[in-house]
Design a protein around this motif. Sequence first.
Motif, PDB file in Angstrom:
ATOM      1  N   SER A 108     -31.292  74.487 -11.834  1.00  0.00           N
ATOM      2  CA  SER A 108     -30.545  74.686 -10.738  1.00  0.00           C
ATOM      3  C   SER A 108     -29.207  73.463 -11.000  1.00  0.00           C
ATOM      4  CB  SER A 108     -31.377  74.033  -9.530  1.00  0.00           C
ATOM      5  OG  SER A 108     -31.612  72.804  -9.926  1.00  0.00           O
ATOM      6  N   ASP A 109     -29.250  72.906 -12.009  1.00  0.00           N
ATOM      7  CA  ASP A 109     -28.116  71.629 -12.406  1.00  0.00           C
ATOM      8  C   ASP A 109     -27.048  72.563 -12.528  1.00  0.00           C
ATOM      9  OD1 ASP A 109     -27.244  68.758 -13.053  1.00  0.00           O
ATOM     10  OD2 ASP A 109     -26.305  70.132 -14.368  1.00  0.00           O
ATOM     11  N   PRO A 110     -25.718  72.417 -11.771  1.00  0.00           N
ATOM     12  CA  PRO A 110     -24.579  73.054 -11.805  1.00  0.00           C
ATOM     13  C   PRO A 110     -24.015  72.823 -13.424  1.00  0.00           C
ATOM     14  CG  PRO A 110     -24.043  71.233 -10.376  1.00  0.00           C
ATOM     15  CD  PRO A 110     -25.631  71.326 -10.699  1.00  0.00           C
ATOM     16  N   TRP A 111     -23.982  71.792 -14.035  1.00  0.00           N
ATOM     17  CA  TRP A 111     -23.264  71.640 -15.219  1.00  0.00           C
ATOM     18  C   TRP A 111     -24.022  72.522 -16.233  1.00  0.00           C
ATOM     19  CZ3 TRP A 111     -25.387  69.759 -19.778  1.00  0.00           C
ATOM     20  CH2 TRP A 111     -24.250  69.422 -20.973  1.00  0.00           C
ATOM     21  N   VAL A 112     -25.372  72.251 -16.221  1.00  0.00           N
ATOM     22  CA  VAL A 112     -26.370  73.083 -17.075  1.00  0.00           C
ATOM     23  C   VAL A 112     -25.848  74.746 -16.993  1.00  0.00           C
ATOM     24  CG1 VAL A 112     -28.789  73.865 -17.701  1.00  0.00           C
ATOM     25  CG2 VAL A 112     -28.037  71.678 -17.213  1.00  0.00           C
ATOM     26  N   GLY A 113     -25.971  75.137 -15.627  1.00  0.00           N
ATOM     27  CA  GLY A 113     -25.803  76.578 -15.352  1.00  0.00           C
ATOM     28  C   GLY A 113     -24.307  77.055 -15.903  1.00  0.00           C
ATOM     29  N   MET A 114     -23.052  76.266 -15.548  1.00  0.00           N
ATOM     30  CA  MET A 114     -21.856  76.710 -15.985  1.00  0.00           C
ATOM     31  C   MET A 114     -21.693  76.381 -17.346  1.00  0.00           C
ATOM     32  SD  MET A 114     -19.384  75.345 -12.646  1.00  0.00           S
ATOM     33  CE  MET A 114     -20.002  73.629 -12.631  1.00  0.00           C
ATOM     34  N   ARG A 115     -22.114  75.525 -18.066  1.00  0.00           N
ATOM     35  CA  ARG A 115     -22.047  75.773 -19.400  1.00  0.00           C
ATOM     36  C   ARG A 115     -22.833  76.834 -20.309  1.00  0.00           C
ATOM     37  NH1 ARG A 115     -18.176  72.709 -20.403  1.00  0.00           N
ATOM     38  NH2 ARG A 115     -17.746  74.381 -21.529  1.00  0.00           N
ATOM     39  N   MET A 335     -29.840  79.214 -23.791  1.00  0.00           N
ATOM     40  CA  MET A 335     -28.704  78.515 -23.539  1.00  0.00           C
ATOM     41  C   MET A 335     -28.906  77.569 -22.572  1.00  0.00           C
ATOM     42  SD  MET A 335     -25.657  81.117 -24.279  1.00  0.00           S
ATOM     43  CE  MET A 335     -25.175  81.920 -25.866  1.00  0.00           C
ATOM     44  N   LEU A 336     -29.583  78.017 -21.412  1.00  0.00           N
ATOM     45  CA  LEU A 336     -29.784  77.251 -20.302  1.00  0.00           C
ATOM     46  C   LEU A 336     -30.877  76.183 -20.892  1.00  0.00           C
ATOM     47  CD1 LEU A 336     -30.468  79.994 -17.649  1.00  0.00           C
ATOM     48  CD2 LEU A 336     -28.675  78.247 -17.606  1.00  0.00           C
ATOM     49  N   ALA A 337     -31.893  76.365 -21.475  1.00  0.00           N
ATOM     50  CA  ALA A 337     -32.452  75.441 -21.947  1.00  0.00           C
ATOM     51  C   ALA A 337     -32.040  74.520 -22.816  1.00  0.00           C
ATOM     52  CB  ALA A 337     -33.948  76.026 -22.723  1.00  0.00           C
ATOM     53  N   LYS A 338     -31.189  74.903 -23.697  1.00  0.00           N
ATOM     54  CA  LYS A 338     -30.425  74.134 -24.695  1.00  0.00           C
ATOM     55  C   LYS A 338     -29.319  72.999 -24.066  1.00  0.00           C
ATOM     56  CE  LYS A 338     -26.317  75.188 -26.342  1.00  0.00           C
ATOM     57  NZ  LYS A 338     -25.365  76.002 -27.261  1.00  0.00           N
ATOM     58  N   TYR A 339     -28.761  73.433 -23.048  1.00  0.00           N
ATOM     59  CA  TYR A 339     -28.077  72.437 -22.153  1.00  0.00           C
ATOM     60  C   TYR A 339     -28.771  71.528 -21.020  1.00  0.00           C
ATOM     61  CZ  TYR A 339     -23.945  74.626 -23.718  1.00  0.00           C
ATOM     62  OH  TYR A 339     -22.672  75.140 -24.590  1.00  0.00           O
TER      63      TYR A 339
END
Length: 352
Positions: A108-115, A335-339
Amino acid sequence: MIRTLISTAVLSLAITTTVSAATELRFAEPSPNRGARADAVIHFMEDVTKLSNGDLTFDMHWGGALLDYKSVANGVAVGTADLGTMLAAYDPQKLRSLTIGDLPTKYSDPWVGMRAMYELMTTNEDMERLLAELNFVYLTGYSSTGVQFECAGDNKIRTVADVEGKRIRAVGNYAKILDDLGANLVNLNQGDAYQAYDTGLIDCGASYFYTMRAFKTFEVADNYTIANWGQLLGFATLMNLDVWNDLSQEQQAVLQKAGSSAINYFAKLQIEEMALVVDGLRTGDIGKKANVYEMAEEDRTLLAEAGEKYIQEWIDRANKDGVDGQKIWDEYTAMLAKYQNELDTLGYPWER
């Protein structure tokens, strides 16, 4: 005299060439020019103009003045605008590839999701091709931030069981999942939620801390539950592919760099705003004190499980579009897990 005339002509030609080399891009933005996301859009445009040394500028149309959310996808595709901001939820059939970002996940973190969404849409050849078939190229993306529950009066959603029978405003797959869990869905725009709480038309809403001050729903809501239930990431600025192909490689690189930078900028604004809102609700500093709960992990797991069938639906539709839906989904979640791991180990980029 002849030399002077020739020199003047050459100078005039050079000036004309310099002026004509500048490219103005018509930008359709359905949202108004206020709030954190508008700041991010302005940052993107200023960044592009600065990085290109004034070679790329914008003719900006805010608040749906040129194209609204329902018409912007078709408008950019045919060239009414050169680029525009689109929400997949308004045109899920046309923007099917973007709807992957609207599927509920544990991130749910916006930075993680958008990246993660930015990397997927700019490096995965299948996703790029699906957009190209619509005459689009991906420039930058946005997030709703995590989905939370907001309720008025004595209503509250602290567990999944509390959803049943509640009159709830929600959108997209989140609305479908809540419907499956027994909610009575009410179809309303975010801007109509305030009056709906005030009149009792709705009991609760699937909302976002980042937008609560803008719509002032805290004035009419009393109970909040931090669910951090996924986020809407099918939200992006896309560009007309024909216009993109007419740009130089240097101009394309500028747009890509500014698009990536805008994600960090917007994420920072959102995260700061969310912290202010949650603290303000708990202390009353926001203007009214409210009850703020945190949903138990087991209930968050139940919400995730309830959304699995919609993930499979997206995979099946992607397969029908001629791509490997499961492979794309696996790449996206990796990718979500990576960020998320990068965030956990290094913190946000602006904090390093």
